[in-house]
Design a protein around this motif. Structure first.
Motif, mmCIF file in Angstrom:
data_model
loop_
_atom_site.group_PDB
_atom_site.id
_atom_site.type_symbol
_atom_site.label_atom_id
_atom_site.label_comp_id
_atom_site.label_asym_id
_atom_site.label_seq_id
_atom_site.Cartn_x
_atom_site.Cartn_y
_atom_site.Cartn_z
ATOM 1 N N LEU A 210 0.828 -1.181 -0.001
ATOM 2 C CA LEU A 210 -0.205 0.047 -0.017
ATOM 3 C C LEU A 210 0.736 1.449 0.084
ATOM 4 C CD1 LEU A 210 -2.692 -0.789 2.756
ATOM 5 C CD2 LEU A 210 -2.934 -0.510 0.166
ATOM 6 N N GLU A 211 1.928 1.054 0.906
ATOM 7 C CA GLU A 211 2.613 2.344 0.991
ATOM 8 C C GLU A 211 3.628 2.580 -0.631
ATOM 9 O OE1 GLU A 211 4.959 5.757 2.110
ATOM 10 O OE2 GLU A 211 3.139 4.904 2.696
ATOM 11 N N ALA A 212 3.808 1.416 -1.299
ATOM 12 C CA ALA A 212 4.428 1.867 -2.424
ATOM 13 C C ALA A 212 3.422 2.000 -3.374
ATOM 14 C CB ALA A 212 5.018 0.349 -3.027
ATOM 15 N N ALA A 213 2.198 1.694 -3.543
ATOM 16 C CA ALA A 213 1.181 2.248 -4.230
ATOM 17 C C ALA A 213 0.706 3.571 -4.153
ATOM 18 C CB ALA A 213 -0.177 1.311 -4.092
ATOM 19 N N ARG A 214 0.846 3.978 -2.873
ATOM 20 C CA ARG A 214 0.580 5.371 -2.408
ATOM 21 C C ARG A 214 1.612 6.248 -3.215
ATOM 22 N NH1 ARG A 214 2.273 9.492 0.306
ATOM 23 N NH2 ARG A 214 4.040 8.136 1.185
ATOM 24 N N LYS A 215 2.841 5.889 -3.216
ATOM 25 C CA LYS A 215 3.760 6.836 -4.030
ATOM 26 C C LYS A 215 3.556 6.508 -5.558
ATOM 27 C CE LYS A 215 7.033 5.745 -0.508
ATOM 28 N NZ LYS A 215 8.588 5.273 -0.105
ATOM 29 N N VAL A 216 2.997 5.533 -6.048
ATOM 30 C CA VAL A 216 2.472 5.453 -7.514
ATOM 31 C C VAL A 216 1.384 6.441 -7.794
ATOM 32 C CG1 VAL A 216 1.922 4.158 -9.408
ATOM 33 C CG2 VAL A 216 3.500 3.308 -7.925
ATOM 34 N N LEU A 217 0.625 6.505 -6.938
ATOM 35 C CA LEU A 217 -0.603 7.364 -7.136
ATOM 36 C C LEU A 217 -0.340 8.791 -6.949
ATOM 37 C CD1 LEU A 217 -3.195 5.849 -4.522
ATOM 38 C CD2 LEU A 217 -3.768 6.236 -6.846
ATOM 39 N N ALA A 225 -6.792 1.142 -11.297
ATOM 40 C CA ALA A 225 -7.115 -0.256 -11.476
ATOM 41 C C ALA A 225 -5.877 -0.758 -11.670
ATOM 42 C CB ALA A 225 -8.067 -0.274 -12.391
ATOM 43 N N ALA A 226 -5.034 -0.218 -12.711
ATOM 44 C CA ALA A 226 -3.694 -0.458 -13.165
ATOM 45 C C ALA A 226 -2.645 -0.637 -11.851
ATOM 46 C CB ALA A 226 -3.321 0.367 -14.089
ATOM 47 N N ILE A 227 -2.924 0.333 -11.070
ATOM 48 C CA ILE A 227 -1.973 0.313 -10.033
ATOM 49 C C ILE A 227 -2.460 -1.076 -8.855
ATOM 50 C CG2 ILE A 227 -1.406 1.579 -7.706
ATOM 51 C CD1 ILE A 227 -1.749 4.070 -9.193
ATOM 52 N N ALA A 228 -3.659 -1.165 -8.709
ATOM 53 C CA ALA A 228 -3.953 -2.336 -8.113
ATOM 54 C C ALA A 228 -3.661 -3.678 -8.735
ATOM 55 C CB ALA A 228 -5.433 -2.506 -7.873
ATOM 56 N N ALA A 229 -3.551 -3.510 -9.925
ATOM 57 C CA ALA A 229 -3.108 -5.069 -10.776
ATOM 58 C C ALA A 229 -1.462 -5.130 -10.625
ATOM 59 C CB ALA A 229 -3.568 -4.943 -12.158
ATOM 60 N N GLN A 230 -0.722 -3.824 -10.488
ATOM 61 C CA GLN A 230 0.808 -3.813 -10.531
ATOM 62 C C GLN A 230 1.226 -4.311 -9.289
ATOM 63 O OE1 GLN A 230 3.000 -0.090 -10.054
ATOM 64 N NE2 GLN A 230 3.121 -0.383 -12.126
ATOM 65 N N PHE A 233 -3.037 -6.732 -6.291
ATOM 66 C CA PHE A 233 -4.335 -7.053 -5.437
ATOM 67 C C PHE A 233 -5.279 -7.646 -6.152
ATOM 68 C CE2 PHE A 233 -2.235 -3.586 -3.406
ATOM 69 C CZ PHE A 233 -2.461 -3.747 -1.937
ATOM 70 N N CYS A 234 -6.092 -8.456 -5.597
ATOM 71 C CA CYS A 234 -7.123 -9.490 -6.617
ATOM 72 C C CYS A 234 -8.026 -8.694 -7.341
ATOM 73 C CB CYS A 234 -7.633 -10.522 -5.630
ATOM 74 S SG CYS A 234 -8.401 -9.554 -4.125
ATOM 75 N N THR A 235 -8.410 -7.543 -6.765
ATOM 76 C CA THR A 235 -9.477 -6.865 -7.408
ATOM 77 C C THR A 235 -9.088 -5.190 -7.208
ATOM 78 O OG1 THR A 235 -11.016 -6.643 -5.808
ATOM 79 C CG2 THR A 235 -11.155 -8.576 -7.462
ATOM 80 N N ARG A 244 -8.223 2.470 1.742
ATOM 81 C CA ARG A 244 -9.184 3.224 2.731
ATOM 82 C C ARG A 244 -9.016 2.742 4.222
ATOM 83 N NH1 ARG A 244 -15.350 5.138 1.230
ATOM 84 N NH2 ARG A 244 -15.460 6.692 2.924
ATOM 85 N N ARG A 245 -8.761 1.537 4.591
ATOM 86 C CA ARG A 245 -8.716 1.551 5.931
ATOM 87 C C ARG A 245 -7.452 1.977 6.775
ATOM 88 N NH1 ARG A 245 -5.970 -3.069 8.495
ATOM 89 N NH2 ARG A 245 -5.405 -3.952 6.519
ATOM 90 N N ILE A 246 -6.345 2.092 5.642
ATOM 91 C CA ILE A 246 -4.972 2.513 6.217
ATOM 92 C C ILE A 246 -5.048 3.925 6.054
ATOM 93 C CG2 ILE A 246 -2.569 2.405 5.904
ATOM 94 C CD1 ILE A 246 -3.683 -0.187 7.032
ATOM 95 N N TYR A 247 -5.381 4.605 5.105
ATOM 96 C CA TYR A 247 -5.129 6.084 4.823
ATOM 97 C C TYR A 247 -6.436 6.770 4.901
ATOM 98 C CZ TYR A 247 -0.678 4.238 2.844
ATOM 99 O OH TYR A 247 0.337 3.864 2.661
ATOM 100 N N GLY A 248 -7.646 6.198 5.292
ATOM 101 C CA GLY A 248 -8.760 6.789 5.570
ATOM 102 C C GLY A 248 -9.398 7.270 4.468
ATOM 103 N N THR A 249 -9.034 7.349 3.098
ATOM 104 C CA THR A 249 -9.772 7.575 1.932
ATOM 105 C C THR A 249 -9.583 6.772 0.947
ATOM 106 O OG1 THR A 249 -10.161 9.766 0.652
ATOM 107 C CG2 THR A 249 -8.070 9.063 1.345
ATOM 108 N N THR A 250 -10.092 6.812 -0.090
ATOM 109 C CA THR A 250 -10.146 6.011 -1.268
ATOM 110 C C THR A 250 -8.790 6.472 -2.225
ATOM 111 O OG1 THR A 250 -11.317 7.208 -2.827
ATOM 112 C CG2 THR A 250 -12.461 5.607 -1.425
ATOM 113 N N PRO A 251 -8.254 5.438 -3.003
ATOM 114 C CA PRO A 251 -7.247 5.945 -3.733
ATOM 115 C C PRO A 251 -7.260 6.997 -4.655
ATOM 116 C CG PRO A 251 -7.317 3.559 -3.506
ATOM 117 C CD PRO A 251 -8.518 3.985 -3.102
ATOM 118 N N ALA A 252 -8.487 7.195 -5.306
ATOM 119 C CA ALA A 252 -9.074 8.174 -6.152
ATOM 120 C C ALA A 252 -9.256 9.533 -5.589
ATOM 121 C CB ALA A 252 -10.202 7.996 -6.971
ATOM 122 N N ASN A 253 -9.654 9.363 -4.276
ATOM 123 C CA ASN A 253 -9.799 10.557 -3.481
ATOM 124 C C ASN A 253 -8.394 11.168 -2.923
ATOM 125 O OD1 ASN A 253 -12.651 10.828 -3.992
ATOM 126 N ND2 ASN A 253 -12.887 9.865 -1.860
#
Length: 274
Positions: A210-217, A225-230, A233-235, A244-253
């Protein structure tokens, strides 16, 4: 420019100097200047001591030695007629040595090289030699601190486990793979990992992904969706749920929030927009 013809003419069997004339002239000029001004380079012993402190993760030792050298006004030689260029060249020498010392001290080499690249990019934006020097000091402390943090991991299996996870964030990581790489049983690895890291293996892997994905975001425009696949993550929904559980918001937001200004600023700078 050194021509191939010159290289072919060097007699390696001769006891004489093979220093090109233009280098020899600068060498003699620099030596004369140093003798006249009584300025000496940082000693090899001091340089070795600094690198050993970084390698051992001795943050306080690095800070004390840098302060000591600063108070002595230790010279570093003249390698450019421009003070700013000189500070940049010296920065590159220093960051290269700090990176290697940190890797020898146990820091993951990819992380070390990434950190080195980041410091060099930031240094390249500075226009003041004192700022470059200060950033060099900060980089030495940063590498030492990261080595210290790594050394908190007392057992070799845990170090190997964390290294494997860091290098395979784009893959599905299983307990059996980690156990095989670390050289111990699955149950033993799970137990000592939780004991030494204070967090379960699966949760640690999730946090790292999630931390690595956050930086890509933040720093790319790759679709969520591409980041999730990268990061395997299953979906897309599963990725968003954990994020959202870790950062309190959705990736898009998160991307659309004020944090995304970082990416916009970097993008504008790369395009030469002020």
């Amino acid at each position: 420019m050194i021509k191939k013809l010159y290289l072919n003419s060097i007699n390696l069997d001769s006891m004489g100097d093979i220093t090109p004339d233009f280098v020899a002239a600068e060498f003699e000029k620099g030596t004369a200047y140093r003798r006249e001004t009584l300025e000496n380079h940082m000693s090899y012993e001091e340089e070795t001591q600094l690198l050993l402190l970084v390698k051992n993760g001795d943050v306080e030792g690095v800070q004390q030695l840098l302060q000591h050298l600063g108070s002595l006004g230790v010279a570093v030689g003249s390698i450019s007629e421009s003070n700013l260029k000189q500070s940049r060249y010296l920065f590159l020498c220093g960051i290269t040595m700090f990176t290697r010392a940190a890797i020898e001290g146990g820091l993951n080499e990819e992380l070390a090289y990434d950190l080195s690249d980041a410091y060099i990019k930031c240094m390249d934006r500075l226009e003041n030699q004192n700022q470059v020097l200060e950033l060099s000091f900060i980089s030495a402390l940063d590498f030492a601190k990261r080595v210290r943090r790594m050394r908190v991991l007392r057992s070799m299996p845990i170090k190997k486990c964390c290294r494997y996870i860091n290098n395979h964030l784009h893959n599905k990581i299983t307990l059996s793979d980690l156990a095989a790489y670390s050289g111990c049983s699955e149950s033993y690895l799970s137990t000592i990992f939780k004991k030494q890291m204070g967090i379960g293996l699966n949760e640690y892997i999730l946090h790292e992904k999630l931390e690595a994905a956050r930086k890509v975001l933040l720093y790319t425009e790759l679709p969520v969706a591409a980041i999730a696949a990268q990061f395997h993550f299953c979906t897309h929904s599963n990725f968003s749920l954990h994020f959202r559980r870790i950062y309190g918001t959705t990736p898009a937001n998160y991307r659309n929030s004020t944090h995304s200004l970082i990416w916009k600023e970097l993008n504008a700078r790369d395009k030469g927009i002020t």
